[in-house]
Design a protein around this motif. Sequence first.
Motif, mmCIF file in Angstrom:
data_model
loop_
_atom_site.group_PDB
_atom_site.id
_atom_site.type_symbol
_atom_site.label_atom_id
_atom_site.label_comp_id
_atom_site.label_asym_id
_atom_site.label_seq_id
_atom_site.Cartn_x
_atom_site.Cartn_y
_atom_site.Cartn_z
ATOM 1 N N THR A 1 11.673 -19.617 -1.756
ATOM 2 C CA THR A 1 13.129 -19.600 -1.928
ATOM 3 C C THR A 1 13.719 -20.980 -2.168
ATOM 4 O OG1 THR A 1 13.595 -19.884 0.444
ATOM 5 C CG2 THR A 1 13.249 -17.628 -0.361
ATOM 6 N N GLY A 2 12.950 -22.040 -1.871
ATOM 7 C CA GLY A 2 13.477 -23.402 -1.990
ATOM 8 C C GLY A 2 14.385 -23.796 -0.845
ATOM 9 N N GLU A 3 14.485 -22.955 0.177
ATOM 10 C CA GLU A 3 15.359 -23.255 1.316
ATOM 11 C C GLU A 3 14.796 -24.410 2.140
ATOM 12 O OE1 GLU A 3 16.811 -21.224 5.532
ATOM 13 O OE2 GLU A 3 15.523 -20.122 4.139
ATOM 14 N N MET A 4 15.672 -25.354 2.517
ATOM 15 C CA MET A 4 15.269 -26.429 3.418
ATOM 16 C C MET A 4 15.239 -25.871 4.834
ATOM 17 S SD MET A 4 16.813 -30.282 3.918
ATOM 18 C CE MET A 4 18.070 -29.856 5.140
ATOM 19 N N MET A 5 14.083 -25.858 5.457
ATOM 20 C CA MET A 5 13.910 -25.240 6.761
ATOM 21 C C MET A 5 14.170 -26.218 7.904
ATOM 22 S SD MET A 5 10.449 -23.110 5.773
ATOM 23 C CE MET A 5 10.465 -22.124 7.273
ATOM 24 N N SER A 6 13.885 -27.493 7.692
ATOM 25 C CA SER A 6 14.166 -28.520 8.700
ATOM 26 C C SER A 6 14.109 -29.876 8.038
ATOM 27 C CB SER A 6 13.174 -28.452 9.868
ATOM 28 O OG SER A 6 11.852 -28.713 9.425
ATOM 29 N N ALA A 7 14.710 -30.863 8.708
ATOM 30 C CA ALA A 7 14.709 -32.241 8.209
ATOM 31 C C ALA A 7 14.800 -33.168 9.412
ATOM 32 C CB ALA A 7 15.871 -32.477 7.254
ATOM 33 N N PHE A 8 14.016 -34.218 9.388
ATOM 34 C CA PHE A 8 14.005 -35.144 10.521
ATOM 35 C C PHE A 8 13.404 -36.474 10.076
ATOM 36 C CE2 PHE A 8 10.417 -32.235 10.567
ATOM 37 C CZ PHE A 8 9.309 -33.081 10.619
ATOM 38 N N GLY A 9 13.480 -37.459 10.959
ATOM 39 C CA GLY A 9 12.802 -38.734 10.737
ATOM 40 C C GLY A 9 13.533 -39.732 9.874
ATOM 41 N N PHE A 10 14.849 -39.517 9.613
ATOM 42 C CA PHE A 10 15.543 -40.496 8.778
ATOM 43 C C PHE A 10 15.692 -41.813 9.545
ATOM 44 C CE2 PHE A 10 19.353 -42.767 7.468
ATOM 45 C CZ PHE A 10 19.089 -42.933 6.120
ATOM 46 N N TYR A 11 15.298 -42.893 8.883
ATOM 47 C CA TYR A 11 15.444 -44.224 9.459
ATOM 48 C C TYR A 11 15.683 -45.174 8.305
ATOM 49 C CZ TYR A 11 14.646 -48.206 12.566
ATOM 50 O OH TYR A 11 14.802 -49.353 13.298
ATOM 51 N N ASP A 12 16.854 -45.790 8.264
ATOM 52 C CA ASP A 12 17.241 -46.617 7.132
ATOM 53 C C ASP A 12 16.256 -47.759 6.914
ATOM 54 O OD1 ASP A 12 18.800 -47.480 5.013
ATOM 55 O OD2 ASP A 12 19.961 -48.842 6.294
ATOM 56 N N GLY A 13 15.802 -47.910 5.684
ATOM 57 C CA GLY A 13 14.948 -49.045 5.339
ATOM 58 C C GLY A 13 13.468 -48.755 5.336
ATOM 59 N N ILE A 14 13.047 -47.475 5.565
ATOM 60 C CA ILE A 14 11.618 -47.180 5.536
ATOM 61 C C ILE A 14 11.326 -46.086 4.516
ATOM 62 C CG2 ILE A 14 11.319 -47.815 7.965
ATOM 63 C CD1 ILE A 14 10.963 -44.783 8.513
ATOM 64 N N ILE A 15 10.069 -46.025 4.107
ATOM 65 C CA ILE A 15 9.559 -44.984 3.212
ATOM 66 C C ILE A 15 8.315 -44.392 3.867
ATOM 67 C CG2 ILE A 15 8.370 -44.564 1.027
ATOM 68 C CD1 ILE A 15 11.281 -44.790 0.593
ATOM 69 N N TYR A 16 8.247 -43.069 3.883
ATOM 70 C CA TYR A 16 7.035 -42.386 4.333
ATOM 71 C C TYR A 16 6.126 -42.221 3.122
ATOM 72 C CZ TYR A 16 9.840 -41.323 8.462
ATOM 73 O OH TYR A 16 10.633 -41.417 9.580
ATOM 74 N N LYS A 17 5.045 -42.959 3.087
ATOM 75 C CA LYS A 17 4.191 -42.988 1.896
ATOM 76 C C LYS A 17 3.001 -42.037 1.981
ATOM 77 C CE LYS A 17 1.239 -46.321 1.405
ATOM 78 N NZ LYS A 17 0.564 -47.628 1.194
ATOM 79 N N GLU A 18 2.661 -41.538 3.178
ATOM 80 C CA GLU A 18 1.601 -40.541 3.324
ATOM 81 C C GLU A 18 2.048 -39.515 4.363
ATOM 82 O OE1 GLU A 18 -2.367 -41.893 3.979
ATOM 83 O OE2 GLU A 18 -2.332 -43.328 2.310
ATOM 84 N N LEU A 19 1.570 -38.270 4.173
ATOM 85 C CA LEU A 19 1.944 -37.186 5.077
ATOM 86 C C LEU A 19 0.790 -36.208 5.176
ATOM 87 C CD1 LEU A 19 5.309 -35.241 5.117
ATOM 88 C CD2 LEU A 19 3.159 -33.981 4.969
ATOM 89 N N ARG A 20 0.443 -35.803 6.423
ATOM 90 C CA ARG A 20 -0.591 -34.783 6.641
ATOM 91 C C ARG A 20 -0.057 -33.730 7.602
ATOM 92 N NH1 ARG A 20 -4.252 -32.733 6.188
ATOM 93 N NH2 ARG A 20 -6.227 -33.477 7.007
ATOM 94 N N TRP A 21 -0.024 -32.483 7.136
ATOM 95 C CA TRP A 21 0.384 -31.359 7.968
ATOM 96 C C TRP A 21 -0.909 -30.715 8.471
ATOM 97 C CZ3 TRP A 21 4.880 -27.666 6.277
ATOM 98 C CH2 TRP A 21 5.286 -26.887 7.376
ATOM 99 N N PHE A 22 -1.390 -31.164 9.634
ATOM 100 C CA PHE A 22 -2.740 -30.805 10.040
ATOM 101 C C PHE A 22 -2.814 -29.745 11.129
ATOM 102 C CE2 PHE A 22 -1.514 -34.112 12.929
ATOM 103 C CZ PHE A 22 -2.142 -33.808 14.130
ATOM 104 N N ASP A 23 -1.699 -29.395 11.760
ATOM 105 C CA ASP A 23 -1.670 -28.203 12.590
ATOM 106 C C ASP A 23 -0.263 -27.611 12.503
ATOM 107 O OD1 ASP A 23 0.104 -28.945 14.737
ATOM 108 O OD2 ASP A 23 -1.522 -29.843 15.856
ATOM 109 N N PRO A 24 -0.080 -26.340 12.908
ATOM 110 C CA PRO A 24 1.204 -25.678 12.640
ATOM 111 C C PRO A 24 2.426 -26.411 13.162
ATOM 112 C CG PRO A 24 -0.433 -24.059 13.308
ATOM 113 C CD PRO A 24 -1.067 -25.404 13.484
#
Length: 596
Positions: free
Chosen positions: A308-331
């Motif tokens: 559906t393209g629905e945004m289910m959640s959002a978190f971790g905003f911190y001005d001045g950083i970039i998340y360059k890698e992400l692993r969803w390794f457990d539910p």
Amino acid sequence: MKSNSLPRALFILLGLIFAIVGAVYWLDPAPRSFKFSTTYSTNYKPAPPENLNTIIEVPGVIRSFDITNDGSRIAIVTSKAVVLYDLKTRKEIYNFPVSENVIKVRFSPDGSKLAVSGMTLNYFESGPLHITVWDTASWKPIYEYESETDVYSPAGAIAWSLDGEHLAFSIPERGLSVVDVHTGKITAALDDLLVSPFDFSWSPDGSRIITTGDLGYGLRRWRLDNNKWVRLWNAHLQPAQQVKWSPDGEQIASGNFGGTVCVWNVGNNQCEGLIRAHFNSVDALDWFLEGGKFATASGAIRVWDSHTGEMMSAFGFYDGIIYKELRWFDPQTIATLETSYTKDLPATIRFWDISTGYVTHVFRGWDDAHSENTAGMTLRLDDVKISNDRTVIQVSLFFDDPATSLAGDWIVAMIDSQGRIYPLKNITPATMDYGTTRVYQTVPLPEGERVTLDLKSFPPDQGLPFMQDFSVAPGVFTFDPGSLQVGKSMPLDETVDTGFPLHLTRAQKTSANELLFEFDSEQYYAGVMLASPTASGSSSGNVSGNKFTSTISFAEMPTAPIQIQITRLYYNVNSTWTFDFHIAKSMFTDLPPAAP
């Protein structure tokens, strides 16, 4: 200085292409063929304050990480080592040093192998690609590859097949190779992509690979057994940064420059859903283990429903950083690697509870400490070791161009946050390249102190002396020595093409065997080295006002016109190469007794 017309023209061309593609996107953001077109909201949970009890200090600047599929171990690659931790106890279980700039690390699906890609740095962000596959039981290498040509950051993507027997990796020659890691045999290859892939992903059944880097900003879906492929393309998309096949094999998610995510239908190779996931880019992407949703990251982390393209959640905003890698390794847990682009913050791996947006634990490395790239040169911190009686610091210079070097001595000054100057003793070993590397010893530094390193020329009031070597493609001008008598001079008005604007203004026959040439200094040129087939020597004279001179000598002065080459240029750069870094707990170690 050196002409930048070609790179500037390329940037202008790329800018125009991006502008046209962006205009198409915004003029028609939701075409009828899309099942959904959604965008992010600014409702998010900000990054929580750090709990010092959850932080594990890691030696070196963190470059990449990976987690075994069973969630039991994490491999972290830094500027110093590959370090493995048990995620249950959070204790280090193994480490081995690295001498290259590591780009990516990936466990095989069963965790029995670890693939590491990196560059043996010749310059600041380029060098030959080196890939090593390690057996995680014996820690012996079972496969190695090194490219004959240089790669440039962020190349070096790697991905395992589901059976863990084959490794796919990007190669400098605009291609992608698949190798059997036990035999070393290349089992499939692409060599006609537009650029080396940023990212690629195996299909769950291992029969295909989806990769970035195809023509027209497209993706290429490649079948390995018959080497046939199809292009996945949509006019509303900018180039893809990330691409991942869903675990159920029915969808592909691509994260693109401009912050857009496309959800592709594997059945018809069409973009069935468009998500404006982030403001500017999609720097990391991974699927939920069972499919149906995926997470993206840039300046924040967002979770999306893939149907559906629905945004289910959002978190971790911190001005001045970039998340360059992400692993969803457990539910319930997502792990990310963040770097700072506006603040002096160390690269950090955080483990996030998806339901609360809270951080459960952190692996924190060192600041990525280096100066700005000025005049094609960067000063970088290589290593810091602190014991009870001393601190040992290693720094290096990196050049954009192999023909560039320093023409004189250089030193580094160090001060702390209180303005105190630290005495630095040069203890650089004779085995190191003294022209580009220095090792200094000083007093013990306290944990948490902020230190500034500043590159200095010697003597300090003349700018930093550079040398550009043109011997491979020298600048050439023609002169007739027979047109001058000894002691006489003549005006000249000629610009010699060396890549630098060198204006030749005067010639003089100073003796029966020597010619002197005068050039405009342009406020920073200090001299040139001249050569000719019958010449016996050359020297660079002094700078006087806005002119400098260089001489060329002959055993017997030619009487007919000759070609004279400019093989070296000396120039001074008045600028700064400086950086700050914090003293981290993981910099403390036992050092052997200092030499008297």
